[in-house]
Write a protein that holds these residues in place. Structure first.
Motif, PDB file in Angstrom:
ATOM      1  N   ALA A   1       0.829  -1.205   0.000  1.00  0.00           N
ATOM      2  CA  ALA A   1       0.000   0.000   0.000  1.00  0.00           C
ATOM      3  C   ALA A   1       0.862   1.253   0.000  1.00  0.00           C
ATOM      4  O   ALA A   1       0.569   2.224  -0.710  1.00  0.00           O
ATOM      5  CB  ALA A   1      -0.931  -0.010   1.204  1.00  0.00           C
ATOM      6  N   ARG A   2       1.930   1.236   0.788  1.00  0.00           N
ATOM      7  CA  ARG A   2       2.844   2.396   0.818  1.00  0.00           C
ATOM      8  C   ARG A   2       3.447   2.629  -0.573  1.00  0.00           C
ATOM      9  O   ARG A   2       3.529   3.769  -1.052  1.00  0.00           O
ATOM     10  CB  ARG A   2       3.947   2.138   1.838  1.00  0.00           C
ATOM     11  N   SER A   3       3.877   1.555  -1.227  1.00  0.00           N
ATOM     12  CA  SER A   3       4.464   1.682  -2.561  1.00  0.00           C
ATOM     13  C   SER A   3       3.446   2.180  -3.577  1.00  0.00           C
ATOM     14  O   SER A   3       3.788   2.925  -4.501  1.00  0.00           O
ATOM     15  CB  SER A   3       5.018   0.331  -3.018  1.00  0.00           C
ATOM     16  N   LEU A   4       2.193   1.789  -3.417  1.00  0.00           N
ATOM     17  CA  LEU A   4       1.151   2.219  -4.341  1.00  0.00           C
ATOM     18  C   LEU A   4       0.935   3.730  -4.288  1.00  0.00           C
ATOM     19  O   LEU A   4       0.752   4.384  -5.314  1.00  0.00           O
ATOM     20  CB  LEU A   4      -0.159   1.493  -4.045  1.00  0.00           C
ATOM     21  N   VAL A   5       0.956   4.282  -3.084  1.00  0.00           N
ATOM     22  CA  VAL A   5       0.812   5.736  -2.957  1.00  0.00           C
ATOM     23  C   VAL A   5       1.954   6.431  -3.689  1.00  0.00           C
ATOM     24  O   VAL A   5       1.743   7.380  -4.466  1.00  0.00           O
ATOM     25  CB  VAL A   5       0.773   6.156  -1.473  1.00  0.00           C
ATOM     26  N   GLU A   6       3.164   5.955  -3.480  1.00  0.00           N
ATOM     27  CA  GLU A   6       4.341   6.528  -4.134  1.00  0.00           C
ATOM     28  C   GLU A   6       4.215   6.443  -5.658  1.00  0.00           C
ATOM     29  O   GLU A   6       4.476   7.415  -6.372  1.00  0.00           O
ATOM     30  CB  GLU A   6       5.582   5.783  -3.656  1.00  0.00           C
ATOM     31  N   ALA A   7       3.824   5.268  -6.154  1.00  0.00           N
ATOM     32  CA  ALA A   7       3.727   5.068  -7.604  1.00  0.00           C
ATOM     33  C   ALA A   7       2.622   5.916  -8.212  1.00  0.00           C
ATOM     34  O   ALA A   7       2.831   6.617  -9.216  1.00  0.00           O
ATOM     35  CB  ALA A   7       3.492   3.589  -7.902  1.00  0.00           C
ATOM     36  N   TYR A   8       1.424   5.858  -7.635  1.00  0.00           N
ATOM     37  CA  TYR A   8       0.285   6.595  -8.203  1.00  0.00           C
ATOM     38  C   TYR A   8       0.519   8.105  -8.162  1.00  0.00           C
ATOM     39  O   TYR A   8       0.059   8.832  -9.054  1.00  0.00           O
ATOM     40  CB  TYR A   8      -1.001   6.230  -7.466  1.00  0.00           C
ATOM     41  N   ARG A   9       1.225   8.582  -7.175  1.00  0.00           N
ATOM     42  CA  ARG A   9       1.501  10.023  -7.114  1.00  0.00           C
ATOM     43  C   ARG A   9       2.332  10.488  -8.305  1.00  0.00           C
ATOM     44  O   ARG A   9       2.235  11.640  -8.722  1.00  0.00           O
ATOM     45  CB  ARG A   9       2.221  10.365  -5.806  1.00  0.00           C
ATOM     46  N   SER A  10       3.146   9.605  -8.859  1.00  0.00           N
ATOM     47  CA  SER A  10       3.989   9.994  -9.986  1.00  0.00           C
ATOM     48  C   SER A  10       3.164  10.276 -11.238  1.00  0.00           C
ATOM     49  O   SER A  10       3.562  11.087 -12.078  1.00  0.00           O
ATOM     50  CB  SER A  10       5.016   8.899 -10.271  1.00  0.00           C
ATOM     51  N   ALA A  11       2.020   9.618 -11.388  1.00  0.00           N
ATOM     52  CA  ALA A  11       1.184   9.795 -12.575  1.00  0.00           C
ATOM     53  C   ALA A  11      -0.046  10.662 -12.324  1.00  0.00           C
ATOM     54  O   ALA A  11      -0.622  11.203 -13.273  1.00  0.00           O
ATOM     55  CB  ALA A  11       0.739   8.432 -13.108  1.00  0.00           C
ATOM     56  N   PHE A  12      -0.449  10.768 -11.056  1.00  0.00           N
ATOM     57  CA  PHE A  12      -1.625  11.569 -10.690  1.00  0.00           C
ATOM     58  C   PHE A  12      -1.211  12.547  -9.573  1.00  0.00           C
ATOM     59  O   PHE A  12      -1.650  12.422  -8.429  1.00  0.00           O
ATOM     60  CB  PHE A  12      -2.763  10.663 -10.232  1.00  0.00           C
ATOM     61  N   PRO A  13      -0.351  13.511  -9.898  1.00  0.00           N
ATOM     62  CA  PRO A  13       0.230  14.377  -8.867  1.00  0.00           C
ATOM     63  C   PRO A  13      -0.770  15.250  -8.129  1.00  0.00           C
ATOM     64  O   PRO A  13      -0.485  15.717  -7.020  1.00  0.00           O
ATOM     65  CB  PRO A  13       1.241  15.227  -9.649  1.00  0.00           C
ATOM     66  N   GLU A  14      -1.939  15.492  -8.703  1.00  0.00           N
ATOM     67  CA  GLU A  14      -2.933  16.339  -8.056  1.00  0.00           C
ATOM     68  C   GLU A  14      -3.940  15.539  -7.230  1.00  0.00           C
ATOM     69  O   GLU A  14      -4.838  16.114  -6.609  1.00  0.00           O
ATOM     70  CB  GLU A  14      -3.676  17.162  -9.114  1.00  0.00           C
ATOM     71  N   ALA A  15      -3.797  14.232  -7.210  1.00  0.00           N
ATOM     72  CA  ALA A  15      -4.755  13.386  -6.502  1.00  0.00           C
ATOM     73  C   ALA A  15      -4.542  13.419  -4.991  1.00  0.00           C
ATOM     74  O   ALA A  15      -3.421  13.589  -4.509  1.00  0.00           O
ATOM     75  CB  ALA A  15      -4.653  11.951  -7.002  1.00  0.00           C
ATOM     76  N   THR A  16      -5.630  13.246  -4.270  1.00  0.00           N
ATOM     77  CA  THR A  16      -5.567  13.044  -2.822  1.00  0.00           C
ATOM     78  C   THR A  16      -5.758  11.557  -2.545  1.00  0.00           C
ATOM     79  O   THR A  16      -6.402  10.841  -3.320  1.00  0.00           O
ATOM     80  CB  THR A  16      -6.644  13.849  -2.094  1.00  0.00           C
ATOM     81  N   PHE A  17      -5.192  11.094  -1.432  1.00  0.00           N
ATOM     82  CA  PHE A  17      -5.215   9.671  -1.109  1.00  0.00           C
ATOM     83  C   PHE A  17      -5.942   9.422   0.209  1.00  0.00           C
ATOM     84  O   PHE A  17      -5.827  10.211   1.151  1.00  0.00           O
ATOM     85  CB  PHE A  17      -3.787   9.128  -1.002  1.00  0.00           C
ATOM     86  N   THR A  18      -6.668   8.317   0.234  1.00  0.00           N
ATOM     87  CA  THR A  18      -7.346   7.861   1.441  1.00  0.00           C
ATOM     88  C   THR A  18      -6.971   6.401   1.663  1.00  0.00           C
ATOM     89  O   THR A  18      -6.903   5.615   0.708  1.00  0.00           O
ATOM     90  CB  THR A  18      -8.876   7.992   1.293  1.00  0.00           C
ATOM     91  N   ILE A  19      -6.733   6.040   2.922  1.00  0.00           N
ATOM     92  CA  ILE A  19      -6.342   4.674   3.283  1.00  0.00           C
ATOM     93  C   ILE A  19      -7.461   4.034   4.096  1.00  0.00           C
ATOM     94  O   ILE A  19      -7.982   4.641   5.044  1.00  0.00           O
ATOM     95  CB  ILE A  19      -5.049   4.649   4.127  1.00  0.00           C
ATOM     96  N   TRP A  20      -7.831   2.829   3.723  1.00  0.00           N
ATOM     97  CA  TRP A  20      -8.745   2.026   4.533  1.00  0.00           C
ATOM     98  C   TRP A  20      -8.072   0.715   4.877  1.00  0.00           C
ATOM     99  O   TRP A  20      -7.414   0.092   4.029  1.00  0.00           O
ATOM    100  CB  TRP A  20     -10.043   1.728   3.794  1.00  0.00           C
ATOM    101  N   SER A  21      -8.230   0.295   6.122  1.00  0.00           N
ATOM    102  CA  SER A  21      -7.733  -1.005   6.560  1.00  0.00           C
ATOM    103  C   SER A  21      -8.730  -1.588   7.544  1.00  0.00           C
ATOM    104  O   SER A  21      -9.522  -0.854   8.158  1.00  0.00           O
ATOM    105  CB  SER A  21      -6.354  -0.854   7.222  1.00  0.00           C
ATOM    106  N   ARG A  22      -8.698  -2.907   7.691  1.00  0.00           N
ATOM    107  CA  ARG A  22      -9.586  -3.541   8.670  1.00  0.00           C
ATOM    108  C   ARG A  22      -9.332  -2.989  10.068  1.00  0.00           C
ATOM    109  O   ARG A  22     -10.243  -2.921  10.892  1.00  0.00           O
ATOM    110  CB  ARG A  22      -9.358  -5.050   8.676  1.00  0.00           C
ATOM    111  N   THR A  23      -8.089  -2.608  10.312  1.00  0.00           N
ATOM    112  CA  THR A  23      -7.717  -2.018  11.603  1.00  0.00           C
ATOM    113  C   THR A  23      -7.439  -0.538  11.391  1.00  0.00           C
ATOM    114  O   THR A  23      -6.502  -0.177  10.668  1.00  0.00           O
ATOM    115  CB  THR A  23      -6.463  -2.705  12.183  1.00  0.00           C
ATOM    116  N   GLU A  24      -8.241   0.323  12.015  1.00  0.00           N
ATOM    117  CA  GLU A  24      -8.079   1.760  11.814  1.00  0.00           C
ATOM    118  C   GLU A  24      -6.697   2.231  12.232  1.00  0.00           C
ATOM    119  O   GLU A  24      -6.106   3.112  11.596  1.00  0.00           O
ATOM    120  CB  GLU A  24      -9.156   2.520  12.589  1.00  0.00           C
ATOM    121  N   ALA A  25      -6.145   1.642  13.278  1.00  0.00           N
ATOM    122  CA  ALA A  25      -4.829   2.063  13.763  1.00  0.00           C
ATOM    123  C   ALA A  25      -3.754   1.841  12.696  1.00  0.00           C
ATOM    124  O   ALA A  25      -2.866   2.683  12.506  1.00  0.00           O
ATOM    125  CB  ALA A  25      -4.467   1.301  15.039  1.00  0.00           C
ATOM    126  N   SER A  26      -3.823   0.726  11.984  1.00  0.00           N
ATOM    127  CA  SER A  26      -2.819   0.475  10.954  1.00  0.00           C
ATOM    128  C   SER A  26      -2.988   1.447   9.787  1.00  0.00           C
ATOM    129  O   SER A  26      -1.998   1.885   9.187  1.00  0.00           O
ATOM    130  CB  SER A  26      -2.910  -0.978  10.470  1.00  0.00           C
TER     131      SER A  26
END
Length: 304
Positions: free
Chosen positions: A133-158
């Motif tokens: 997931a961390r790598s995906l944010v890095e990769a997608y930011r390179s092609a969609f620099p104006e995008a905002t990101f949201t993270i969902w996980s089964r555990t909110e703390a993670s």
């Protein structure tokens, strides 16, 4: 001389656009020959993935999976990639396993998104909160620099642990987060679908990464039925991974419903056809992509 390329020094020479260009060049060559092999000792596994592409070379990626390593304070997955010359079969490089895996996995999804997601996508949802997931944010930011990101996980703390250093938001309601997103990229260990087709809306792109075994799925039948479906490799995905193998076996979809894989790039089939359609991509991460990634890493290393 054999090059030995570690993670940190190897990564400094890389870029996501450069890797996507390498994937495009690699798929213009003859179709890869691939083979996987497994050895087991109790819960421990040795996986060998081999690929040969005429004109690009050969690669053998060996991975050891020792689930008990966590209790020893060591990574559960380790390994390396041996890259061989196409002309004479000599060993050219030994590349860090984690370097190849990080860039191959996230780069595979990014490469598809540059062709299947709407260019004006501004809201990206990452389902899962692990290293991929961390790598995906890095990769997608390179092609969609104006995008905002949201993270969902089964555990909110993670989710919060991943989101805060990346400047991303945290979602607690998966259904609402999927409905709001332009791109949904999922990297979980789910064996039962998390993403429901009834949640999807026109214009979205869905990127599925996590499932790699026959008993794993991240999206339900309805999601596949509502979308135009693409894969990185029909050979790798359709008969080996539950994400498509299961719905094809039950008749929920037909094998012919898969529009294209990367070897169809030259024919123009691997693309979005309208702003309103839903596109869905299954990242299977075959050995041929390990080879293309390793060759890109070595070429970038030498150029630097």
């Amino acid at each position: 001389m054999v090059e030995i390329i570690g993670f940190e020094e190897g990564e400094r020479a890389l870029s996501w656009p450069g890797l996507c260009e390498a994937f495009a060049r690699g798929h213009a060559l003859p179709r890869a020959e691939i083979a996987d092999g497994f050895l087991y000792r109790g819960e421990d596994t040795l996986l060998n993935r081999a690929a040969w592409i005429d004109g690009l070379g050969l690669a053998v990626k060996s991975a050891t999976v020792f689930p008990g390593n966590g209790a020893r304070g060591k990574p559960a997955v380790n390994g390396g990639v041996c890259l061989y010359a196409d002309t004479d079969g000599t060993l050219e490089a030994i590349v860090d396993f984690h370097l190849v895996t990080k860039w191959k996995t996230a780069g595979d999804s990014l490469f598809a998104a540059t062709r299947l997601a709407r260019p004006d996508s501004r809201k990206i949802l990452v389902v899962g909160a692990g290293n991929v997931a961390r790598s995906l944010v890095e990769a997608y930011r390179s092609a969609f620099p104006e995008a905002t990101f949201t993270i969902w996980s089964r555990t909110e703390a993670s989710a919060r642990r991943l989101a805060e250093p990346l400047g991303a938001a945290v979602a607690t309601d998966l259904e609402a987060a999927v409905q709001e997103a332009d791109i949904v990229t999922s990297a979980t260990m789910a064996t039962e679908p998390l993403i429901r087709g009834e949640w999807l809306r026109p214009g979205q792109h869905v990127d599925l990464i996590g499932a790699y075994r026959p008993d794993m799925r991240e999206a339900d039948d309805r999601a596949l039925q509502r979308a135009r479906v693409f894969v990185d490799s029909c050979e790798t995905v359709l008969t080996h991974i539950g994400e498509l193998k299961t719905p094809i076996a039950t008749g929920a979809i037909a094998q012919g419903d898969v529009v294209a894989d990367y070897y169809d790039l030259g024919g123009g089939r691997f693309r979005r056809e309208s702003d309103d359609e839903i596109t869905l991509f299954k990242n299977g991460g075959g050995a041929h992509l390990d080879l293309m990634t390793s060759r890109y890493i070595l070429d970038a290393w030498r150029a630097a």
